[in-house]
Design an enzyme around this catalytic site. Structure first.
Site, PDB file in Angstrom:
ATOM      1  N   ASN A   7      21.728  26.870 -11.670  1.00 26.66           N
ATOM      2  CA  ASN A   7      20.493  26.837 -12.470  1.00 26.66           C
ATOM      3  C   ASN A   7      19.310  27.439 -11.696  1.00 26.66           C
ATOM      4  O   ASN A   7      18.166  27.280 -12.097  1.00 26.66           O
ATOM      5  CB  ASN A   7      20.181  25.395 -12.900  1.00 26.66           C
ATOM      6  CG  ASN A   7      19.968  24.472 -11.697  1.00 26.66           C
ATOM      7  OD1 ASN A   7      19.973  24.910 -10.553  1.00 26.66           O
ATOM      8  ND2 ASN A   7      19.768  23.192 -11.968  1.00 26.66           N
ATOM      9  N   GLU A  12      14.877  21.716  -8.276  1.00 28.99           N
ATOM     10  CA  GLU A  12      15.469  22.048  -9.568  1.00 28.99           C
ATOM     11  C   GLU A  12      14.433  22.781 -10.435  1.00 28.99           C
ATOM     12  O   GLU A  12      13.236  22.699 -10.166  1.00 28.99           O
ATOM     13  CB  GLU A  12      15.891  20.745 -10.270  1.00 28.99           C
ATOM     14  CG  GLU A  12      16.814  19.852  -9.443  1.00 28.99           C
ATOM     15  CD  GLU A  12      18.265  20.318  -9.455  1.00 28.99           C
ATOM     16  OE1 GLU A  12      18.541  21.418  -9.969  1.00 28.99           O
ATOM     17  OE2 GLU A  12      19.124  19.574  -8.948  1.00 28.99           O
ATOM     18  N   ASP A  71      18.402  19.295   3.134  1.00 32.82           N
ATOM     19  CA  ASP A  71      18.369  18.151   2.233  1.00 32.82           C
ATOM     20  C   ASP A  71      19.397  17.089   2.613  1.00 32.82           C
ATOM     21  O   ASP A  71      20.312  17.350   3.408  1.00 32.82           O
ATOM     22  CB  ASP A  71      18.572  18.601   0.776  1.00 32.82           C
ATOM     23  CG  ASP A  71      19.573  19.752   0.630  1.00 32.82           C
ATOM     24  OD1 ASP A  71      20.417  19.938   1.527  1.00 32.82           O
ATOM     25  OD2 ASP A  71      19.502  20.452  -0.381  1.00 32.82           O
ATOM     26  N   HIS A  87      18.409  26.652  -8.584  1.00 25.02           N
ATOM     27  CA  HIS A  87      17.757  25.786  -7.591  1.00 25.02           C
ATOM     28  C   HIS A  87      17.975  26.310  -6.175  1.00 25.02           C
ATOM     29  O   HIS A  87      18.971  26.967  -5.889  1.00 25.02           O
ATOM     30  CB  HIS A  87      18.172  24.310  -7.744  1.00 25.02           C
ATOM     31  CG  HIS A  87      19.557  23.957  -7.276  1.00 25.02           C
ATOM     32  ND1 HIS A  87      20.371  23.084  -7.962  1.00 25.02           N
ATOM     33  CD2 HIS A  87      20.277  24.320  -6.177  1.00 25.02           C
ATOM     34  CE1 HIS A  87      21.506  22.932  -7.308  1.00 25.02           C
ATOM     35  NE2 HIS A  87      21.477  23.679  -6.223  1.00 25.02           N
TER      36      HIS A  87
HETATM   37  C1  F6R Z   1      22.599  22.695   0.053  1.00 19.78           C
HETATM   38  C2  F6R Z   1      21.623  23.016  -0.969  1.00 19.78           C
HETATM   39  C3  F6R Z   1      21.980  23.554  -2.316  1.00 19.78           C
HETATM   40  C4  F6R Z   1      23.147  24.539  -2.323  1.00 19.78           C
HETATM   41  C5  F6R Z   1      23.441  25.008  -3.740  1.00 19.78           C
HETATM   42  C6  F6R Z   1      24.677  25.880  -3.783  1.00 19.78           C
HETATM   43  O1  F6R Z   1      21.983  22.215   1.230  1.00 19.78           O
HETATM   44  O2  F6R Z   1      20.481  22.814  -0.703  1.00 19.78           O
HETATM   45  O3  F6R Z   1      20.848  24.162  -2.894  1.00 19.78           O
HETATM   46  O4  F6R Z   1      22.828  25.628  -1.500  1.00 19.78           O
HETATM   47  O5  F6R Z   1      23.622  23.922  -4.582  1.00 19.78           O
HETATM   48  O6  F6R Z   1      25.788  25.100  -3.451  1.00 19.78           O
HETATM   49  P1  F6R Z   1      27.211  25.774  -3.167  1.00 19.78           P
HETATM   50  O7  F6R Z   1      27.057  26.607  -1.954  1.00 19.78           O
HETATM   51  O8  F6R Z   1      28.143  24.614  -2.939  1.00 19.78           O
HETATM   52  O9  F6R Z   1      27.544  26.577  -4.376  1.00 19.78           O
END
Ligand code: F6R
Length: 240
Positions: free
Chosen positions: A135, A142, A67, A137
């Site tokens: 959450n 989401e 992303d 995701h």
């Molecule tokens: C990152 C991504 C997100 C993260 C998720 C967890 O490329 O796509 O889905 O993997 O938000 O983030 P952290 O690792 O910072 O807790």
């Protein structure tokens, strides 16, 4: 789903990192799907350390990231591209020509088609690395009413903005991002999801023990034929 539980994130970095190093050595021109965020840092650190020690080369590896934010330049200090450059690409011999990234400033439909075609022409993703949001995701998919398909432009939720705005110390966090969809993620031959810390425990429980539902996007991984979940004790603490 295969579940592996470790003492802490350092141990996960070593075990998952070792898996990647061995996989790259056995498949030097493999295609890796990569994630940003705090979770994969110990893995990237391990790979960079082994590169520095001459134990692995990434020169023929192709990468595709999950992303990217919309509305900021690719070289913005908070872009996911910059994150990857700082934490992995510049610390190894990844060839910039082999780096695939979503362009958050392109036309979303054209960009989605371009990314899907690029991944396909590389032969598909061999291993997709994922983190998980509090959450549930994965990437920026989401919780919602249906599972998403290929890459798309998403309006970020308040929960995600609250979690990520800590990085935007002197600018406002973007409200939109381009993200690979659930459909594109599920096409990966193998998926490795890492979750660490107590704040992920409820999402981990829903992903593994709850129903498969778009209200917890990560739960779809129950239907993937080769998914391995690496957890530390805190993230695994609510599992039966
Ligand atoms: C990152 C991504 C997100 C993260 C998720 C967890 O490329 O796509 O889905 O993997 O938000 O983030 P952290 O690792 O910072 O807790």
């Amino acid at each position: 789903m295969e579940i592996k539980i470790f003492e802490n994130e350092k141990e996960i970095g070593e075990v998952a990192g070792r898996f990647y190093v061995d996989f790259i050595n056995a498949n030097p021109s493999c295609v890796l799907g990569l994630a940003t965020g705090a979770t994969p840092l110990p893995v990237y650190g391990y790979i960079a350390e082994k590169y520095a020690a001459g134990e692995v080369s990434l020169k023929d590896v192709k990468t595709f990231n999950l992303d990217e934010y919309c509305g900021i330049p690719q070289d913005d200090k908070n872009s996911y591209f910059t994150f990857m450059r700082e934490n992995l690409f510049s610390k190894t011999d990844v060839n910039p020509a082999n780096v695939g990234f979503l362009d958050g400033n392109a036309d979303p439909d054209e960009e989605s088609a371009r990314y899907a075609a690029a991944i396909e022409s590389a032969g598909g993703i061999d291993i997709q690395l994922l983190g998980i949001g509090r959450n549930g995701h994965i990437a920026f998919n989401e919780p919602g009413e249906e599972f998403t398909g290929e890459a798309w432009k998403v309006k970020l939720t308040e929960s995600t903005i609250a979690a990520n705005s800590i990085y935007f110390t002197d600018s406002e966090m973007p409200r939109y991002a381009m993200t690979m969809g659930i459909g594109s993620i599920m096409k990966a031959k193998k998926i490795i999801l890492i979750a660490t810390g107590e704040s992920k425990a409820e999402a981990v429980r829903a992903m593994i023990e709850g129903p498969v539902t778009p209200h917890c996007p990560a739960s779809v991984l129950q239907q993937h034929p080769d998914t391995v979940i690496y957890l530390d004790r805190a993230a695994a603490s609510l599992l039966k």
